[in-house]
Design a protein around this motif. Structure first.
Motif, PDB file in Angstrom:
ATOM      1  N   GLY A  62       0.816  -1.193   0.000  1.00 34.20           N
ATOM      2  CA  GLY A  62       0.000   0.000   0.000  1.00 34.20           C
ATOM      3  C   GLY A  62       0.850   1.243   0.000  1.00 34.20           C
ATOM      4  N   LEU A  63       0.182   2.384  -0.058  1.00 37.83           N
ATOM      5  CA  LEU A  63       0.908   3.645  -0.081  1.00 37.83           C
ATOM      6  C   LEU A  63       1.509   3.981   1.267  1.00 37.83           C
ATOM      7  CD1 LEU A  63      -1.232   6.013  -2.282  1.00 37.83           C
ATOM      8  CD2 LEU A  63       0.880   4.842  -2.835  1.00 37.83           C
ATOM      9  N   ILE A  64       0.888   3.513   2.355  1.00 38.06           N
ATOM     10  CA  ILE A  64       1.369   3.857   3.677  1.00 38.06           C
ATOM     11  C   ILE A  64       2.159   2.704   4.279  1.00 38.06           C
ATOM     12  CG2 ILE A  64      -0.359   5.582   4.186  1.00 38.06           C
ATOM     13  CD1 ILE A  64      -2.088   3.482   5.397  1.00 38.06           C
ATOM     14  N   SER A  65       2.565   1.772   3.461  1.00 38.11           N
ATOM     15  CA  SER A  65       3.413   0.677   3.918  1.00 38.11           C
ATOM     16  C   SER A  65       4.877   1.078   3.699  1.00 38.11           C
ATOM     17  CB  SER A  65       3.089  -0.590   3.134  1.00 38.11           C
ATOM     18  OG  SER A  65       3.453  -0.427   1.776  1.00 38.11           O
ATOM     19  N   PRO A  66       5.784   0.301   4.236  1.00 33.99           N
ATOM     20  CA  PRO A  66       7.205   0.649   4.031  1.00 33.99           C
ATOM     21  C   PRO A  66       7.595   0.704   2.562  1.00 33.99           C
ATOM     22  CG  PRO A  66       6.988  -0.958   5.774  1.00 33.99           C
ATOM     23  CD  PRO A  66       5.629  -0.796   5.186  1.00 33.99           C
ATOM     24  N   ARG A  67       6.887   0.013   1.726  1.00 35.85           N
ATOM     25  CA  ARG A  67       7.211   0.027   0.305  1.00 35.85           C
ATOM     26  C   ARG A  67       6.189   0.844  -0.475  1.00 35.85           C
ATOM     27  NH1 ARG A  67       8.519  -6.302   0.194  1.00 35.85           N
ATOM     28  NH2 ARG A  67      10.639  -6.187   0.994  1.00 35.85           N
ATOM     29  N   GLY A  68       5.695   1.873   0.154  1.00 32.19           N
ATOM     30  CA  GLY A  68       4.725   2.724  -0.526  1.00 32.19           C
ATOM     31  C   GLY A  68       5.291   3.427  -1.740  1.00 32.19           C
ATOM     32  N   ALA A  69       6.584   3.692  -1.731  1.00 32.28           N
ATOM     33  CA  ALA A  69       7.188   4.356  -2.884  1.00 32.28           C
ATOM     34  C   ALA A  69       7.088   3.491  -4.121  1.00 32.28           C
ATOM     35  CB  ALA A  69       8.650   4.679  -2.584  1.00 32.28           C
ATOM     36  N   ALA A  70       7.214   2.183  -3.946  1.00 32.70           N
ATOM     37  CA  ALA A  70       7.079   1.289  -5.099  1.00 32.70           C
ATOM     38  C   ALA A  70       5.671   1.366  -5.659  1.00 32.70           C
ATOM     39  CB  ALA A  70       7.427  -0.140  -4.698  1.00 32.70           C
ATOM     40  N   SER A  71       4.682   1.458  -4.785  1.00 29.36           N
ATOM     41  CA  SER A  71       3.305   1.574  -5.253  1.00 29.36           C
ATOM     42  C   SER A  71       3.083   2.908  -5.956  1.00 29.36           C
ATOM     43  CB  SER A  71       2.338   1.431  -4.076  1.00 29.36           C
ATOM     44  OG  SER A  71       2.520   0.182  -3.444  1.00 29.36           O
ATOM     45  N   ALA A 154       2.600  -6.579 -16.990  1.00 28.83           N
ATOM     46  CA  ALA A 154       3.595  -5.683 -16.408  1.00 28.83           C
ATOM     47  C   ALA A 154       3.409  -5.722 -14.900  1.00 28.83           C
ATOM     48  CB  ALA A 154       3.424  -4.257 -16.956  1.00 28.83           C
ATOM     49  N   ALA A 155       4.294  -6.406 -14.201  1.00 36.83           N
ATOM     50  CA  ALA A 155       4.220  -6.538 -12.745  1.00 36.83           C
ATOM     51  C   ALA A 155       5.259  -5.611 -12.138  1.00 36.83           C
ATOM     52  CB  ALA A 155       4.472  -7.985 -12.330  1.00 36.83           C
ATOM     53  N   VAL A 156       4.814  -4.445 -11.750  1.00 34.76           N
ATOM     54  CA  VAL A 156       5.721  -3.428 -11.223  1.00 34.76           C
ATOM     55  C   VAL A 156       5.157  -2.947  -9.904  1.00 34.76           C
ATOM     56  CG1 VAL A 156       6.747  -1.177 -11.654  1.00 34.76           C
ATOM     57  CG2 VAL A 156       6.342  -2.729 -13.562  1.00 34.76           C
ATOM     58  N   GLY A 157       5.892  -3.209  -8.836  1.00 35.92           N
ATOM     59  CA  GLY A 157       5.423  -2.761  -7.536  1.00 35.92           C
ATOM     60  C   GLY A 157       6.028  -3.599  -6.431  1.00 35.92           C
ATOM     61  N   ASP A 158       5.323  -3.667  -5.327  1.00 37.42           N
ATOM     62  CA  ASP A 158       5.775  -4.386  -4.149  1.00 37.42           C
ATOM     63  C   ASP A 158       5.265  -5.830  -4.234  1.00 37.42           C
ATOM     64  OD1 ASP A 158       5.098  -4.112  -0.557  1.00 37.42           O
ATOM     65  OD2 ASP A 158       6.617  -5.203  -1.695  1.00 37.42           O
TER      66      ASP A 158
ATOM     67  N   GLY C 583      -3.459   0.687   8.808  1.00 37.85           N
ATOM     68  CA  GLY C 583      -2.638   1.870   8.524  1.00 37.85           C
ATOM     69  C   GLY C 583      -1.187   1.591   8.260  1.00 37.85           C
ATOM     70  N   GLY C 584      -0.752   0.342   8.346  1.00 45.24           N
ATOM     71  CA  GLY C 584       0.633   0.050   8.042  1.00 45.24           C
ATOM     72  C   GLY C 584       1.588   0.758   8.979  1.00 45.24           C
ATOM     73  N   GLU C 585       2.541   1.489   8.386  1.00 47.42           N
ATOM     74  CA  GLU C 585       3.537   2.199   9.182  1.00 47.42           C
ATOM     75  C   GLU C 585       2.891   3.289  10.019  1.00 47.42           C
ATOM     76  OE1 GLU C 585       7.784   1.849   6.797  1.00 47.42           O
ATOM     77  OE2 GLU C 585       6.786   3.774   7.048  1.00 47.42           O
TER      78      GLU C 585
END
Lengths: 246, 208, 734
Positions: A62-71, A154-158, C583-585
């Motif tokens: 998700g966007l608010i996960s540690p890998r949100g930048a990938a999303s 196209a599999a691009v993300g987390d 909410g994740g982080e």
């Protein structure tokens, strides 16, 4: 101390990003060729011509996960691809494993259709939630890859290890798979099974290579600058350590 | 479509407040930051419901149009509604819910994981037929080496040298170094991507 | 969207860029680079501009012709100065063509067709049109500015300016006679004649041309005025001062020296009269013509029946009576039908004045070059044979004898010999053609998809691998084999957990986070169970359960109910399940800041969470995860709120390498990774656990996988190299 270093790095990156975005040069910097993105652009055009579909998997993060930048990066790529393929008989489908990203993918595709002047062709179910857990998401993405005349995935993300199932489904359907992930385990799986795997931070370069946005290009250059700074800092720290200096 | 200046303004202002509150100990920003975080938690929880609704809608449309694979969509819809009903009525601690998790969810996902193991083994075996360059050979060789170093043989236990010297060295030296490099690169990419969203150069919330 | 696309690689670039970012090629297309733009008319070119690209032999010929033309022009100028040629109105039956040519701005007609004065320049287009270069017309005349430089020009009398477009040799006898009398004989000027250039050898037909060129061209004797002769009027126009060489050779000797085609060889030999010898043979033949008796043609009995002139000469009465003229009465072009009759006397009898040679006409050089040999060889007996040719009674050639050479026997009765229409192609051309045919045929043939055999083999391999793994694992589990020993010692990273367990106070509150997927529950439960079992048994802590995954709370319940059932932990009393933290982080940070506010619940009243109001109240945090990112999030978001309390991570083997840096930097206190560390903990506790059940099966399948990857990879490496080599060879052969 750590907070100060982090703040300084953040401010420096912000200033550099704004400056490189606003300054327009006639001779821009050279970017190395990444075959996967070339193939992705060509696949987008081919899918429009031969009436097949493009399937964009945004990952389970998700966007608010540690890998949100990938999303975020995958959503920017979805925007570029959506504009290019909006006129296709079979519009692209975006699947994700996070509800927030699924809702945003719908909004992104709608904006892409509006930008391309094909708003009436937008279908709300183009952005879908595949599942709430990684493997249930993989099962949902595999269903799309096998049942909806997909020519390119196209599999691009987390992604995690479940991306291997998506690669398997692509191979069974003779569809190309262009994949990028931030997880090292997923990268290892993609290296063995994808047609065009992307390694490391090439995922963040996807929007810059597929489209032509000044901010995306500027962010690539900022990353390069920061990377060199980190390299120099590591070398300096290693030298200091070897010499015994504090 | 007209750009959304209000959405952009909200995104930028909230991002700056959270960032500044993290770095600078400004007393005024702390309660604002905490309240915004609570709002984000609530919105994320609601987003789960929205995602479930989207899932329901997609498969319902598929069933209504009698598309290929609509039988599986029907199964999904029935299972979803039944689980929702049981969970709302009995609660997550109820044995019925535990039975659904234990008897259906975990075995299904574990089966997919087992399938992944076969798939990866097959892909590894055929890798060199498809792509026979140096990096591929190095990749496959290192995978075989790490797996072999993790094997315990009957009556013998861990393989000498591999288990007690090669494997620890591999984990602590090249693996740790490579992992750090990957983490640094991903962090830099995340930093710049976040700044792009902060300055509204990247708007995942739609609009031109 | 991209503002402009690179013409070389097709990648998008900003509009203001001049160089492509990807291939470094220029993005600007040179507008002048295109030589041809569709829609535009071509640019007119003059042939003289193209001279540098001509072959050398052609350039030499042109140069020679220019020199000869210059000399001829000088001679003509002298002749014209001495004997000015009066202009005469002659019917210009080609005026219609000329007017049409003048109207057409793009065409440049030669003067003799245009009917214009020789000095008048051809009509040029008013404007410089963009046109493709055209092959310039050869101008016959005095125009020295001929674009070709007058390659082979003959000083031909230009066509009259008026509407009459009679060729000079068709003009009225009187005028022609007066014209021709005063005109010097003109020599056809050809580069071949001078010997400066050798004509290309093209076959038997050119042999007689070569012979002709070798022989001196004697000027034809001027013919005397023949107003009372029986000759056709157009013949009387011929120049009379051209000497015709006498035919002194017999046909036999003629045949020996020059290899003529059969149809050109004389059928009979006759003496050529002296008077005839003075004329070109093909002209003399018109004087003494004997009917060349085709069976269906009857020669006329008297001269009166013969037309006085050819049908196209203005004496239309006899021509109108002949039946052949009916064929042309309707279809005659205007320029023929408008010809005014010219009063001429009927041609005299054949014997009338054959002595007076007919002045040869000033023919264009290209006509002269095509004349039969006997026209320049006065002794050629074939000339007599031509004289004796059949008399034409109908059509434009009515009254002429021997105009069309008739050689007996040329018409063979019966079926004509079949001609072969086979294309003469060389071996290489045939090979190229067959290759082209294969390429075209390949385009229409559908390409076969990936063979079903390949799919079947892939499916079979997958089934075989699955069967092997399932059989081996099932055999080990069902057989309850325990032949593979458990690890004797803990790993260095998991050893760090032991002192932490020792330092925990009894009944202390600890936080356990279940952030792993159901798919990896088998590994995580097996890895965490021995450690958690030891912890619960050693210090009996009060556990708070939390998860950032929706399925996490259910997995936690299953763990406490099955994996650590031995400890008999009761929900609510010994542990509290707070459920899902969204909410994740952000949720993690929110919980770390204020746990009760982040997850308001009645569970906070349970005895298991008595005294816990802040995050730092927890004596330890134990994280069960299969993702390094989850571990990183908890590490980073709770570091400032843990107050130095330990964070122990139980991770899957796939996440352990990425958590190592945090362990080495002391941000993670201890790390228990995968089934191996769980087995080590189980071995050290001596209480048994779930690991022992799976340990043999795990090692057997792992060994099988390693062997399959090693040998299968080697096999595919060799097979792949062979197939690639074979395909490369096949490509080279094709």
């Amino acid at each position: 101390m750590n907070e100060l270093i982090a703040l300084g790095l953040t401010v420096f990156a912000a200033v550099l990003l704004l400056a490189l975005t606003l300054i327009k040069r006639k001779s821009p910097p050279v970017f190395r060729e990444i075959a996967a993105f070339t193939r992705l652009r060509r696949a987008a055009g081919m899918s429009v011509e031969d009436g097949t579909r493009l399937h964009v998997s945004l990952g389970r993060g998700g966007l608010i996960s540690p890998r949100g930048a990938a999303s975020l990066s995958s959503l920017a790529l979805l925007r570029q691809l959506g504009e290019q393929t909006s006129i296709s008989d079979r519009p692209p489908v975006a699947t994700s494993g996070d509800p927030v990203v699924a809702a945003l993918s719908q909004d992104t595709l709608q904006a892409a259709y509006q930008a391309a002047g094909a708003e009436e062709s937008f279908q709300p179910d183009s952005g879908r939630l595949g599942g709430l857990t990684p493997f249930s998401y993989a099962a949902g993405a595999m269903t799309v890859a096998r049942q909806e005349q997909v020519s390119t995935n196209a599999a691009v993300g987390d992604f995690g290890a479940e991306v291997g199932l998506l690669a398997e489904a692509s191979e069974r359907e003779n569809a190309a798979l262009i994949a990028a992930a931030v997880d090292p385990a997923a990268q290892a799986i993609l290296f063995a099974s994808a047609s065009e795997p992307l390694v490391g931070e090439e995922l963040f370069a996807a929007p810059a290579y597929v489209g032509n946005d000044a901010a995306q290009r500027a962010s690539l250059r900022v990353q390069d600058v920061l990377r060199w700074l980190v390299i120099l800092a590591l070398l300096a720290a290693a030298a200091l350590k070897m010499t015994g200096l504090p | 479509m007209k750009p959304r200046p209000v959405a952009a303004a909200i995104a930028i202002s909230v991002g700056i407040i959270i960032l500044l509150g993290y770095f600078l100990p400004i007393p005024l920003l702390v309660p604002v930051r905490i309240e915004l975080l609570h709002w984000a938690v609530i919105l994320a929880g609601v987003a789960v419901l929205v995602g479930v609704g989207n899932l329901f809608s997609v498969h319902f449309q598929k069933l209504r149009r009698r598309e290929k694979g609509s039988v599986y969509s029907l199964t999904l819809l029935v299972a979803m509604l039944a689980t929702l009903l049981v969970g709302v009525l009995t609660g997550p601690d109820h044995p019925w819910m535990q039975a659904v998790v234990t008897a259906i969810i975990i075995p299904a996902e574990a089966s997919l994981m087992a399938l992944l193991a076969v798939t990866l083994l097959y892909a590894s075996i055929r890798l060199l037929r498809r792509r026979a360059d140096t990096m591929t050979i190095v990749f496959l060789g290192s995978a075989i080496l790490m797996l072999a170093a993790s094997i315990s043989l009957p009556l013998l236990g861990e393989i000498p040298i591999l288990g007690d010297w090669v494997r620890p060295w591999l984990i602590y030296t090249p693996v740790a170094g490579g992992a750090r490099g990957l983490l640094l690169g991903v962090a830099l990419g995340a930093l710049v991507t976040g700044l792009r969203a902060l300055f509204a150069l990247d708007r995942p919330y739609g609009g031109k | 969207m991209a503002d402009q696309f690179c013409p070389n690689c097709g990648m998008p670039n900003a509009e203001e860029q001049e160089v492509c970012s990807f291939c470094q090629q220029s993005l600007r297309v040179d507008a002048g680079a295109a030589s041809i733009r569709p829609g535009e008319t071509p640019t007119r070119k003059t042939t003289a501009e193209l001279e540098p690209i001509l072959p050398a032999w052609l350039r030499d010929a042109r140069e020679t012709a220019r020199r000869a033309d210059a000399e001829t022009a000088a001679e003509e100028a002298r002749a014209a100065a001495e004997n000015p040629a009066p202009k005469e109105e002659v019917p210009d039956f080609l005026a219609g063509l000329a007017s049409a040519a003048r109207d057409d701005q793009d065409d440049e007609l030669p003067e003799w067709m245009r009917g214009a004065a020789p000095s008048s320049a051809p009509a040029k287009p008013d404007k410089e049109e963009q046109a493709f270069p055209r092959r310039s017309e050869i101008r016959w005349g005095d125009d020295q500015s001929d674009e070709l430089g007058g390659m082979a020009t003959t000083p031909v009398t230009p066509a009259p300016e008026s509407g009459d477009a009679l060729l000079p040799w068709m003009q009225a006898r009187d005028g022609a006679a007066s014209d021709s009398a005063g005109r010097e004989p003109s020599q056809p000027v050809t580069p071949f004649l001078n010997g400066a250039v050798e004509p290309p050898h093209t076959g038997e037909l050119t042999d007689w041309l070569e012979q002709a060129a070798a022989q001196p061209a004697a000027p034809a004797e001027p013919s005397a005025p023949a107003s009372e002769e029986s000759l056709d009027d157009w013949l009387s126009k011929l120049p009379r001062d051209v000497e015709i060489p006498a035919a002194s050779e017999s046909p036999a000797s003629f045949d020996e020296t020059i290899d003529l085609p059969d149809w050109m060889k004389p059928a009979a030999t006759e003496e050529v009269s002296a008077a005839d010898a003075e004329l070109p043979d093909w002209m003399a033949s018109f004087r003494e013509q004997k009917p060349f008796a085709p069976p269906e043609v009857s020669p006329p009995e008297s001269a009166e029946q013969l037309p006085a002139a050819p049908a196209f000469v203005p004496e239309a009465e006899p021509a109108a009576e002949t039946p052949a003229n009916d064929l042309f009465s309707i279809e005659m072009p205007d320029w023929l039908s408008n010809i005014a009759p010219v009063e001429t006397e009927a041609p005299a009898a054949d014997e009338a004045a054959p002595d007076q040679p007919i002045a040869p006409a000033e023919l264009p050089s290209w006509v002269q070059a095509m004349r039969p040999v006997e026209t320049v060889l006065p002794d050629a007996p074939s000339a007599q044979a031509a004289v004796e040719g059949p008399l034409e009674e109908a059509g434009p050639l009515a009254g002429l004898r021997g105009v069309l050479p008739f050689v007996g026997g040329i018409v063979q009765p019966g079926k004509p010999v079949g001609q072969s229409f086979r294309l003469q192609a060389s071996q290489s051309q045939q090979e190229d053609a067959s290759l082209l045919g294969q390429l075209i045929a390949a385009e229409t043939q559908p390409k076969p998809l990936r063979g079903a055999r390949l799919f079947r083999s892939q499916r079979v391999l997958r089934w075989v691998l699955s069967a092997l793994l399932i059989l081996l694992a099932s055999a080990a589990i069902l057989g309850r084999t325990q032949i593979v020993p458990l690890p004797a010692a803990l790993s260095p990273e998991s050893v760090l957990a032991l002192p932490i367990l020792e330092s925990l106070p009894n009944d202390a509150p600890i936080l356990m986070i279940f952030d792993y997927d159901p798919a990896l529950s088998g590994e995580l439960e097996a890895a965490a169970a021995p450690f958690v079992d030891r912890l619960l048994g050693l210090r009996s802590p009060r556990v708070t359960v939390l998860s950032t995954s929706p399925i996490g709370p259910a997995l936690a319940e299953r763990f406490f109910a099955a994996s650590v059932a031995r400890q008999n932990y009761r929900p609510g009393q010994d542990y509290v399940n707070l459920g899902y933290l969204p909410g994740g982080e952000t949720g993690i940070l929110s919980f770390a800041v204020n746990p009760r506010a982040a997850l308001p619940s009645r569970s906070w009243d349970a005895p298991a969470v008595q005294g816990v109001s802040r995050f730092s109240d927890y004596a330890a945090v134990i994280l069960l995860t299969d993702q390094a990112e989850t571990a990183r999030a908890w590490v980073e978001q709770t570091a400032a709120h843990r107050a130095g309390h330990p964070l122990i991570v139980v991770a899957s083997a796939q996440a352990a390498p990425m958590i190592q840096p945090y362990l080495l930097s002391r941000q993670v206190s201890a790390l228990v990774s995968g089934l191996r560390d769980g087995a080590a903990f189980e071995a050290s506790s001596e209480t048994g656990g779930p690991v022992r059940k799976y340990w043999d099966a795990y090692n057997f399948t792992l060994t099988l996988a390693v062997l399959l990857m090693a040998f299968g990879g080697l096999w595919n490496l060799i097979a792949g190299a062979r197939s690639r080599r074979g395909s490369d060879e096949a490509r080279h052969e094709s």
